[in-house]
Design an enzyme around this catalytic site. Structure first.
Site, PDB file in Angstrom:
ATOM      1  N   ASP A 141      -7.994  99.656  74.402  1.00 24.98           N
ATOM      2  CA  ASP A 141      -6.720  99.007  74.720  1.00 24.98           C
ATOM      3  C   ASP A 141      -6.647  98.648  76.203  1.00 24.98           C
ATOM      4  O   ASP A 141      -6.190  97.557  76.574  1.00 24.98           O
ATOM      5  CB  ASP A 141      -5.552  99.933  74.344  1.00 24.98           C
ATOM      6  N   GLU A 175      -1.609  89.495  75.508  1.00 22.26           N
ATOM      7  CA  GLU A 175      -2.327  88.943  74.368  1.00 22.26           C
ATOM      8  C   GLU A 175      -1.334  88.481  73.314  1.00 22.26           C
ATOM      9  O   GLU A 175      -0.410  89.211  72.945  1.00 22.26           O
ATOM     10  CB  GLU A 175      -3.275  89.983  73.781  1.00 22.26           C
ATOM     11  N   ASP A 189      -2.288  94.609  76.655  1.00 20.44           N
ATOM     12  CA  ASP A 189      -2.696  94.562  75.253  1.00 20.44           C
ATOM     13  C   ASP A 189      -1.601  95.288  74.478  1.00 20.44           C
ATOM     14  O   ASP A 189      -1.557  96.514  74.457  1.00 20.44           O
ATOM     15  CB  ASP A 189      -4.047  95.249  75.065  1.00 20.44           C
TER      16      ASP A 189
END
Length: 217
Positions: free
Chosen positions: A140, A67, A7
């Protein structure tokens, strides 16, 4: 398959190493890369790059799943994330590590059953599907684990949301929550595979992961 889920971010970059397949998967390790806002940008980017390099060398993943960056109204924040993505991709390239990208909607739809799930629901379903004793404290790190799980499922021949539902995905989520125990089921509100009724209760309880930078526990 061993997947490094990421992330991306400059201030906080979540990393999770997940191993397994569509039938079962486990969290091998997790790490939260932090950089100080008062450091020079080049120093912060170097820190993100170097720590990702170290994690790749230590855990030897087969693929890095990250991501996909979606730009929003905050151009400055988006630029910082884009710079972090760049050094993460550089680290992967130097290690000859394949990279795949998933949008936030794809990740949420795969892990929770619907693409507008909130962070609390993502945390609980990550906990359930990885059979963790406690939900992740860091959003996260939870998101990074969700990205890794997303790749596990979508690389296993279930490349679309229709295929996921056709494979009995809601049933798998229900089984994962049941395996995680009553706390997870209560936290998710008992609504699997498309509902959003559990958002309020999902924020209560569930505990935390012990520390950042190692296997959960």
């Amino acid at each position: 398959m061993r997947v490094m889920g990421v992330d991306p971010g400059l201030a906080r970059c979540g990393v999770a190493i997940v191993e397994g397949d569509v039938r079962a998967s486990a969290l091998v390790a997790h790490h939260l890369v932090r950089t100080a806002a008062d450091d020079a940008d080049e120093q912060r980017l170097a820190a993100v790059h170097d720590q990702v390099v170290d994690l790749v060398a230590t855990h030897r993943p087969d693929v890095l799943a990250i991501e996909r960056l979606l730009f929003n109204a905050n151009a400055r924040s988006a630029m910082a994330v884009a710079q972090a993505v760049g050094v993460i991709l550089l680290a992967a390239a130097h290690a000859d590590l394949p990279v795949v990208h998933y949008t936030p909607t794809q990740v949420k739809a795969t892990v929770t059953g619907h693409g507008d799930a909130d962070k609390a629901q993502v945390k609980y379903l990550v906990r359930a599907q990885l059979c963790l004793d406690r939900a992740p404290r860091s959003a996260d790190v939870a998101d990074a684990a969700a990205v890794a799980l997303c790749h596990m499922w979508r690389s296993g021949g279930l490349a679309s949301d229709t295929a996921l539902q056709g494979a009995g995905y809601a049933t798998r989520l229900a089984a994962a929550i049941a395996a995680a125990g009553p706390a997870a089921a209560a936290g998710y509100g008992g609504d699997v595979g498309g509902g959003r009724g559990g958002r309020g209760s999902a924020r209560r309880g569930g505990g935390i992961w012990g520390g950042v930078g190692g296997a959960a526990g």
